[in-house]
Each structure stands twice: as structure tokens, then as C-alpha cells.
Design a protein around this motif. Structure first.
Motif, PDB file in Angstrom:
ATOM      1  N   ALA A  92       0.819  -1.214   0.000  1.00  0.00           N
ATOM      2  CA  ALA A  92       0.000   0.000   0.000  1.00  0.00           C
ATOM      3  C   ALA A  92       0.853   1.264   0.000  1.00  0.00           C
ATOM      4  CB  ALA A  92      -0.931   0.004   1.206  1.00  0.00           C
ATOM      5  N   TYR A  93       2.103   1.158   0.485  1.00  0.00           N
ATOM      6  CA  TYR A  93       2.969   2.325   0.564  1.00  0.00           C
ATOM      7  C   TYR A  93       3.673   2.623  -0.762  1.00  0.00           C
ATOM      8  CZ  TYR A  93       2.711   2.631   5.677  1.00  0.00           C
ATOM      9  OH  TYR A  93       2.291   2.796   6.967  1.00  0.00           O
ATOM     10  N   GLN A  94       3.793   1.641  -1.645  1.00  0.00           N
ATOM     11  CA  GLN A  94       4.661   1.793  -2.797  1.00  0.00           C
ATOM     12  C   GLN A  94       4.221   2.904  -3.740  1.00  0.00           C
ATOM     13  OE1 GLN A  94       7.655   0.184  -2.765  1.00  0.00           O
ATOM     14  NE2 GLN A  94       6.779  -0.267  -0.755  1.00  0.00           N
ATOM     15  N   ALA A  95       2.916   3.017  -3.994  1.00  0.00           N
ATOM     16  CA  ALA A  95       2.426   4.036  -4.921  1.00  0.00           C
ATOM     17  C   ALA A  95       2.679   5.438  -4.396  1.00  0.00           C
ATOM     18  CB  ALA A  95       0.934   3.833  -5.186  1.00  0.00           C
ATOM     19  N   SER A  96       2.805   5.576  -3.087  1.00  0.00           N
ATOM     20  CA  SER A  96       2.952   6.902  -2.486  1.00  0.00           C
ATOM     21  C   SER A  96       4.340   7.124  -1.901  1.00  0.00           C
ATOM     22  CB  SER A  96       1.900   7.095  -1.391  1.00  0.00           C
ATOM     23  OG  SER A  96       2.056   6.113  -0.373  1.00  0.00           O
ATOM     24  N   LYS A  97       5.324   6.321  -2.316  1.00  0.00           N
ATOM     25  CA  LYS A  97       6.650   6.448  -1.726  1.00  0.00           C
ATOM     26  C   LYS A  97       7.268   7.811  -1.990  1.00  0.00           C
ATOM     27  CE  LYS A  97       9.728   2.748  -0.450  1.00  0.00           C
ATOM     28  NZ  LYS A  97      10.497   1.558  -0.846  1.00  0.00           N
ATOM     29  N   ALA A  98       7.042   8.348  -3.172  1.00  0.00           N
ATOM     30  CA  ALA A  98       7.539   9.693  -3.461  1.00  0.00           C
ATOM     31  C   ALA A  98       6.880  10.715  -2.539  1.00  0.00           C
ATOM     32  CB  ALA A  98       7.286  10.049  -4.925  1.00  0.00           C
ATOM     33  N   ASP A  99       5.589  10.530  -2.270  1.00  0.00           N
ATOM     34  CA  ASP A  99       4.891  11.430  -1.351  1.00  0.00           C
ATOM     35  C   ASP A  99       5.492  11.339   0.056  1.00  0.00           C
ATOM     36  OD1 ASP A  99       3.189  12.260  -3.352  1.00  0.00           O
ATOM     37  OD2 ASP A  99       1.628  10.793  -2.845  1.00  0.00           O
ATOM     38  N   LEU A 100       5.886  10.124   0.458  1.00  0.00           N
ATOM     39  CA  LEU A 100       6.502   9.962   1.764  1.00  0.00           C
ATOM     40  C   LEU A 100       7.798  10.763   1.860  1.00  0.00           C
ATOM     41  CD1 LEU A 100       6.108   6.136   2.521  1.00  0.00           C
ATOM     42  CD2 LEU A 100       4.707   8.020   3.353  1.00  0.00           C
ATOM     43  N   MET A 101       8.598  10.731   0.780  1.00  0.00           N
ATOM     44  CA  MET A 101       9.870  11.442   0.791  1.00  0.00           C
ATOM     45  C   MET A 101       9.647  12.954   0.801  1.00  0.00           C
ATOM     46  SD  MET A 101      11.777   8.958   1.149  1.00  0.00           S
ATOM     47  CE  MET A 101      13.265   9.955   1.259  1.00  0.00           C
ATOM     48  N   LYS A 103       7.184  14.377   2.290  1.00  0.00           N
ATOM     49  CA  LYS A 103       6.802  14.674   3.672  1.00  0.00           C
ATOM     50  C   LYS A 103       8.023  14.735   4.584  1.00  0.00           C
ATOM     51  CE  LYS A 103       2.146  12.714   3.366  1.00  0.00           C
ATOM     52  NZ  LYS A 103       1.230  11.628   3.833  1.00  0.00           N
ATOM     53  N   VAL A 104       9.011  13.865   4.317  1.00  0.00           N
ATOM     54  CA  VAL A 104      10.238  13.909   5.094  1.00  0.00           C
ATOM     55  C   VAL A 104      10.939  15.246   4.879  1.00  0.00           C
ATOM     56  CG1 VAL A 104      12.526  12.902   5.414  1.00  0.00           C
ATOM     57  CG2 VAL A 104      10.555  11.403   5.081  1.00  0.00           C
ATOM     58  N   LYS A 105      11.060  15.662   3.621  1.00  0.00           N
ATOM     59  CA  LYS A 105      11.708  16.933   3.310  1.00  0.00           C
ATOM     60  C   LYS A 105      10.970  18.105   3.971  1.00  0.00           C
ATOM     61  CE  LYS A 105      13.531  18.338  -0.354  1.00  0.00           C
ATOM     62  NZ  LYS A 105      13.772  18.846  -1.713  1.00  0.00           N
ATOM     63  N   TYR A 106       9.656  18.066   3.901  1.00  0.00           N
ATOM     64  CA  TYR A 106       8.862  19.149   4.488  1.00  0.00           C
ATOM     65  C   TYR A 106       9.048  19.189   6.000  1.00  0.00           C
ATOM     66  CZ  TYR A 106       4.939  22.236   5.526  1.00  0.00           C
ATOM     67  OH  TYR A 106       4.181  23.279   5.978  1.00  0.00           O
ATOM     68  N   SER A 107       9.108  18.015   6.617  1.00  0.00           N
ATOM     69  CA  SER A 107       9.314  17.961   8.056  1.00  0.00           C
ATOM     70  C   SER A 107      10.685  18.520   8.422  1.00  0.00           C
ATOM     71  CB  SER A 107       9.186  16.515   8.547  1.00  0.00           C
ATOM     72  OG  SER A 107       9.489  16.414   9.919  1.00  0.00           O
ATOM     73  N   LEU A 108      11.718  18.161   7.651  1.00  0.00           N
ATOM     74  CA  LEU A 108      13.067  18.651   7.910  1.00  0.00           C
ATOM     75  C   LEU A 108      13.170  20.157   7.710  1.00  0.00           C
ATOM     76  CD1 LEU A 108      15.091  15.812   6.160  1.00  0.00           C
ATOM     77  CD2 LEU A 108      15.031  16.268   8.614  1.00  0.00           C
ATOM     78  N   SER A 109      12.350  20.702   6.824  1.00  0.00           N
ATOM     79  CA  SER A 109      12.397  22.147   6.564  1.00  0.00           C
ATOM     80  C   SER A 109      11.964  22.947   7.788  1.00  0.00           C
ATOM     81  CB  SER A 109      11.512  22.504   5.367  1.00  0.00           C
ATOM     82  OG  SER A 109      10.135  22.333   5.678  1.00  0.00           O
ATOM     83  N   GLY A 110      11.240  22.299   8.703  1.00  0.00           N
ATOM     84  CA  GLY A 110      10.868  22.978   9.936  1.00  0.00           C
ATOM     85  C   GLY A 110      12.080  23.259  10.804  1.00  0.00           C
ATOM     86  N   TYR A 111      13.150  22.485  10.584  1.00  0.00           N
ATOM     87  CA  TYR A 111      14.396  22.694  11.319  1.00  0.00           C
ATOM     88  C   TYR A 111      15.360  23.566  10.525  1.00  0.00           C
ATOM     89  CZ  TYR A 111      18.201  21.568  14.520  1.00  0.00           C
ATOM     90  OH  TYR A 111      19.209  21.658  15.453  1.00  0.00           O
ATOM     91  N   ASP A 112      15.357  23.405   9.191  1.00  0.00           N
ATOM     92  CA  ASP A 112      16.228  24.201   8.323  1.00  0.00           C
ATOM     93  C   ASP A 112      15.529  24.365   6.973  1.00  0.00           C
ATOM     94  OD1 ASP A 112      18.250  25.267   6.698  1.00  0.00           O
ATOM     95  OD2 ASP A 112      19.803  24.324   7.912  1.00  0.00           O
ATOM     96  N   LEU A 113      15.259  25.605   6.586  1.00  0.00           N
ATOM     97  CA  LEU A 113      14.486  25.878   5.373  1.00  0.00           C
ATOM     98  C   LEU A 113      15.165  25.410   4.090  1.00  0.00           C
ATOM     99  CD1 LEU A 113      13.081  29.452   6.132  1.00  0.00           C
ATOM    100  CD2 LEU A 113      11.804  27.306   6.019  1.00  0.00           C
ATOM    101  N   LYS A 114      16.464  25.183   4.135  1.00  0.00           N
ATOM    102  CA  LYS A 114      17.144  24.790   2.907  1.00  0.00           C
ATOM    103  C   LYS A 114      16.662  23.438   2.376  1.00  0.00           C
ATOM    104  CE  LYS A 114      21.113  22.706   5.251  1.00  0.00           C
ATOM    105  NZ  LYS A 114      22.532  22.917   5.597  1.00  0.00           N
ATOM    106  N   TYR A 115      16.059  22.630   3.239  1.00  0.00           N
ATOM    107  CA  TYR A 115      15.577  21.325   2.787  1.00  0.00           C
ATOM    108  C   TYR A 115      14.300  21.431   1.957  1.00  0.00           C
ATOM    109  CZ  TYR A 115      19.101  19.512   5.945  1.00  0.00           C
ATOM    110  OH  TYR A 115      20.298  19.243   6.573  1.00  0.00           O
ATOM    111  N   LEU A 116      13.728  22.617   1.867  1.00  0.00           N
ATOM    112  CA  LEU A 116      12.583  22.813   0.978  1.00  0.00           C
ATOM    113  C   LEU A 116      13.016  22.891  -0.478  1.00  0.00           C
ATOM    114  CD1 LEU A 116      10.149  25.375   2.684  1.00  0.00           C
ATOM    115  CD2 LEU A 116       9.732  22.970   2.152  1.00  0.00           C
ATOM    116  N   GLY A 117      14.263  23.277  -0.716  1.00  0.00           N
ATOM    117  CA  GLY A 117      14.762  23.433  -2.075  1.00  0.00           C
ATOM    118  C   GLY A 117      15.127  22.109  -2.716  1.00  0.00           C
ATOM    119  N   ASP A 118      15.611  22.200  -3.962  1.00  0.00           N
ATOM    120  CA  ASP A 118      15.953  20.990  -4.702  1.00  0.00           C
ATOM    121  C   ASP A 118      17.452  20.915  -4.990  1.00  0.00           C
ATOM    122  OD1 ASP A 118      16.147  23.016  -6.510  1.00  0.00           O
ATOM    123  OD2 ASP A 118      14.851  22.117  -8.020  1.00  0.00           O
TER     124      ASP A 118
END
Length: 365
Positions: A92-101, A103-118
Motif C-alpha cells: 500500500a505504501y509503494q504508490a505513495s513512496k515519493a509522497d513519503l519522501m 513529507k520527510v523533506k517538508y518535516s526537515l524544513s521545519g528545522y532548516d528551510l534549505k531542505y525545501l529546495g531541490d
């Protein structure tokens, strides 16, 4: 900028879809990969080495009832979902694995905004920030009155620093908390010699409280040992800290082929550090430990400088197999290949403590 992907098994082939573990378990290798959603190889490689640690991931899952009740446990929630996406029943997770990643980036951006970039980021800096964020989420849970154990505690240890006045010999000591060690690469190009450099005595400026002398010798040693020892190799330096040092560094050689620890055979490992000198022993440093540290993960940087290249990881899976994780592509490997091919590119090493049970003395009639 990223380098071309390393060779791996063709996606969809029998080798990629499944591999037999040392004890017969069938591992679906496609489930282990993490998609690159835009220069996120630094994130993928680090997560693979962190989440493959059985005690770390279990600590998160076992306390889900605690952290799931808090709206501030963003990174804990993300790591739990990413870990589950690699389990056998995670279709069930496989189709949304990119979405999971994302979410990880967005969560990390709360600590450092640079993780919002590419843009590509440093894997070591990511690990430090991730551990700090997990600690903060754990502190919030503590303030809510929950009996929560932060998984980062498994990586934490203390070093004791002893200063001895060169004039009168007066000693003083301090202790500091760490969750990893950063090592210079030694001239001998071995990991044990690089560790020895960290604990080598040095002369420092120091005002003695007794004779008011201005110089002292300083030496550091372990005061406590972590369950998980993370070693960061200082491969970047020069003007601006961008130049890459690709000198080979050799981890300790393997003494046995079995990845499952036993008193008779132990894999590539670090022996227990020696006890500290007499001055440090007054602080009750770590005493004899019957065990060793087993290599479980390697984050490697492929490329010539800090602002270009590609991160991959090699992990020791619970099945007993070594896997090379190159974003979504996962291929089988082995310990000897990892030690040989990552000598010039290894950037972070993850070691898990393995205790060896003492054999009971033979009963005398």
C-alpha cells in the motif's frame, strides 16, 4: 549535479525482485529502494543506514501510541512511514513512496528551510540536523508527561577530557555529550589510526587554577559507549571546504563470514576502546565490555567535490545480506565488496554494538 548511477540489477528482474537471505528469508529488493525526488540522494542514503538499525527503528515503532498522539511528532511519523514502506507487507505504501519522501523533506524544513529546495545537501549535516530534530520532538513528548525514550539516545555517548598543567601537574576534567565522531584521515589510511588521532594527547592553552600556568596537555577518552557508533570521515577541506579528499581508508578486516554475531566469528568490527589513563579513571570511565562494533551501514559520496557528486549507501539487512542502495535501485552486495569499493568514497560509517555472551565455566565433579 549528480553523477551517472552506479550499475545495479535491471529493475523487474528476478535478482531485483527477490533475494534469499542467509537464513532463507526472501527479501523483496524493490521495496527497499527510495525514490530520488530531486537531488535527494543525500537524504536517501542517510535514511537507509539509519533505518536499517534494528534497535533504532523498533524504538520508534514500539512507541507509536505515545508519539502519534502529539501533533509535533512530524519527523517521527515520517520515519515510521518510510521504514514501513520497506517491509514485506508494504504494498500500500509503494504508490505513495515519493509522497513519503516529500513529507520527510517538508518535516526537515521545519528545522532548516534549505531542505525545501531541490539543491544537493551534505549527508553528514543532514544526519546531525535530523538527530537534533528527533531530540526536540522527544523533549516535547517529555513535557507532555509521557514516558518516552528517544531513539537518538542509542547514538549518544560521553567523552571525558583531561587537562594536565605542564607546570605543576594539576589535573582537571570535563565531560561532553556526542552522537557521532568526526575523524581526520590518518597518514596510515586506517580507521583505527584515524580514531587514535582523535584521542591523541595535545598541548593547549589553559589557565591552571593552582599555579596559574598557561599551558596543559589535553587527552580525551570514552566515558560511555553508544549502542550505535557513527563515524564521520572528514573528506572535504581546502579553501571553502569544497575539495574532496579521496585517500583510501581501510576499516578493520573481517574475521568471519557470518553477519550474525557469535563468540567464534565476528564480522568487520571495531574492538572495544581501551580504558582511559589514570586521571580519567577517577571519573569512572567505561570498563571492559565483552563485545565489538559491527559495521552495518556505509554512506558514500561519489564525486570530486562537495558541491557535486552522488550519494549511495551499503546496508547490512536483517536477512543477513548486504545491499547497495542507489536511490530506488537496490542490488545485492557483500561485506568484502563494500570494504574494497568504498575505501575512497566512504563518508559515514555506522557500527552496531554486539555483545558476546561469556561461556559458563565447566562444572567440576
Amino acid at each position: 549535479m549528480t553523477l551517472p548511477r552506479a550499475n545495479s540489477a535491471t529493475r523487474g528482474s528476478e535478482e531485483t525482485q527477490g533475494a534469499r537471505g542467509e537464513w532463507g528469508e526472501l527479501v523483496n529488493m524493490e521495496l527497499l529502494g527510495l525514490p530520488n525526488i530531486g537531488n535527494t540522494c543525500f537524504l536517501n542514503a542517510t535514511l537507509q543506514c539509519l533505518l536499517v538499525l534494528p534497535s533504532f527503528s523498533k524504538e520508534i515503532l514500539h512507541q507509536e501510541q505515545l508519539w502519534s498522539s502529539s501533533p509535533f511528532s512530524n519527523l517521527l511519523r515520517c520515519l515510521s512511514d518510510v521504514h514501513r514502506s520497506g517491509l514485506p507487507d508494504s504494498v500500500a505504501y509503494q504508490a505513495s513512496k515519493a509522497d513519503l519522501m516529500w513529507k520527510v523533506k517538508y518535516s526537515l524544513s521545519g528545522y532548516d528551510l534549505k531542505y525545501l529546495g531541490d539543491t544537493q545537501q551534505d549527508a553528514h549535516e543532514l544526519l546531525v540536523n535530523m538527530l537534533c530534530q528527533l531530540k526536540e520532538e522527544g523533549m516535547i513528548l517529555k513535557t507532555l508527561g509521557m514516558n518516552y525514550t528517544c531513539p537518538v539516545s542509542q547514538l549518544e555517548f560521553q567523552l571525558v577530557s583531561v587537562r594536565k598543567c605542564t607546570s605543576c601537574g594539576r589535573e582537571s576534567s570535563t565531560r561532553e555529550d556526542y552522537n557521532h565522531l568526526s575523524l581526520d584521515i590518518s597518514p596510515e589510511r586506517t580507521l583505527l589510526n584515524s580514531l587514535a588521532l582523535t584521542f591523541k594527547s595535545e598541548q593547549v592553552e589553559f589557565t591552571c587554577e593552582g599555579c596559574k600556568g598557561l599551558h596543559a596537555s589535553k587527552v580525551e577518552q570514552f566515558h560511555t559507549l553508544p549502542l550505535v557508533l557513527v563515524l564521520h570521515l572528514k573528506r572535504f577541506g581546502g579553501p571553502g571546504g569544497l575539495e574532496k579528499l579521496e585517500a583510501p581508508l581501510l576499516p578493520p578486516a573481517s574475521r568471519g563470514p557470518s553477519p550474525r554475531p557469535s563468540p567464534a566469528k565476528s564480522p568487520a568490527h571495531l574492538e572495544r576502546p581501551k580504558t582511559a589513563p589514570s586521571a580519567v579513571q577517577k571519573q569512572k570511565p567505561v570498563q571492559s565490555v565483552n563485545g565489538y562494533y559491527q559495521l552495518t551501514g556505509v554512506v558514500s559520496h561519489l564525486g570530486g567535490s562537495a558541491n557535486s557528486g552522488h550519494y549511495i549507501s551499503d546496508i547490512l539487512h536483517a536477512s543477513g545480506n548486504w545491499f547497495c542502495c542507489n536511490d530506488s535501485q537496490v542490488s545485492m552486495s557483500n561485506e568484502a565488496t563494500v570494504l574494497r569499493t568504498r575505501a575512497r568514497s566512504a563518508y559515514m560509517l555506522f557500527y552496531m554494538f554486539r555483545a558476546i555472551e561469556r561461556e559458563a565455566p565447566a562444572h567440576r565433579a
